[in-house]
Design a protein around this motif. Structure first.
Motif, PDB file in Angstrom:
ATOM      1  N   ALA A 184       0.833  -1.206   0.000  1.00  0.00           N
ATOM      2  CA  ALA A 184       0.000   0.000   0.000  1.00  0.00           C
ATOM      3  C   ALA A 184       0.869   1.258   0.000  1.00  0.00           C
ATOM      4  CB  ALA A 184      -0.931  -0.010   1.213  1.00  0.00           C
ATOM      5  N   ILE A 185       1.929   1.246   0.774  1.00  0.00           N
ATOM      6  CA  ILE A 185       2.848   2.398   0.823  1.00  0.00           C
ATOM      7  C   ILE A 185       3.552   2.566  -0.518  1.00  0.00           C
ATOM      8  CG2 ILE A 185       4.982   3.248   1.869  1.00  0.00           C
ATOM      9  CD1 ILE A 185       3.973   2.023   4.531  1.00  0.00           C
ATOM     10  N   VAL A 186       4.024   1.463  -1.104  1.00  0.00           N
ATOM     11  CA  VAL A 186       4.681   1.531  -2.408  1.00  0.00           C
ATOM     12  C   VAL A 186       3.707   2.065  -3.455  1.00  0.00           C
ATOM     13  CG1 VAL A 186       5.681   0.146  -4.274  1.00  0.00           C
ATOM     14  CG2 VAL A 186       6.382  -0.255  -1.914  1.00  0.00           C
ATOM     15  N   GLY A 187       2.488   1.580  -3.453  1.00  0.00           N
ATOM     16  CA  GLY A 187       1.476   2.057  -4.394  1.00  0.00           C
ATOM     17  C   GLY A 187       1.181   3.533  -4.223  1.00  0.00           C
ATOM     18  N   LEU A 188       1.130   3.984  -2.998  1.00  0.00           N
ATOM     19  CA  LEU A 188       0.896   5.402  -2.726  1.00  0.00           C
ATOM     20  C   LEU A 188       2.042   6.259  -3.244  1.00  0.00           C
ATOM     21  CD1 LEU A 188      -1.581   5.785  -0.422  1.00  0.00           C
ATOM     22  CD2 LEU A 188       0.104   7.485   0.209  1.00  0.00           C
TER      23      LEU A 188
END
Length: 109
Positions: A13-17
């Motif tokens: 989720a952090i990488v996608g953000l």
């Protein structure tokens, strides 16, 4: 096992953000028709030719539509030329040319 799955989910989720923020910020700074021209002259035997061209390609991709990368053959050896040709085939905005062809290519842009 549950905490491991949650950690992996949070990580992605952090990488996608981060990727989403990069795309949005790149779109805000990019104007229609703006672009850059990156010239990468190479001569002799260049061990890191692939790295140089892929880095230039990434910069061109991030800078916007219409960006071009030109690898200038300033007397590179056969192996370096082959590596450059292979990398240039992967990116439609990248060309390889000799010094004598450079003026004609820039004029057609």
């Amino acid at each position: 096992m549950y905490y491991f799955a949650v950690c992996i989910l949070v990580f992605f989720a952090i990488v996608g953000l981060c990727v989403m923020c990069m795309r949005i910020s790149g779109g805000l700074w990019r104007g229609v028709g703006d672009g850059i021209l990156v010239l990468e002259p190479m001569s002799g035997h260049c061990e890191d030719a692939e790295f140089i061209l892929r880095s230039a390609a990434r910069k061109a991709q991030l800078s916007g539509f219409g960006s071009r990368v030109i690898c200038v053959d300033a007397g590179m050896d056969r192996e370096t030329r082959r590596v450059c040709e292979l990398v240039c085939r992967e990116y439609r905005f990248m060309k390889i040319c000799r010094k004598s062809e450079l003026t004609a290519i820039i004029n057609e842009l």
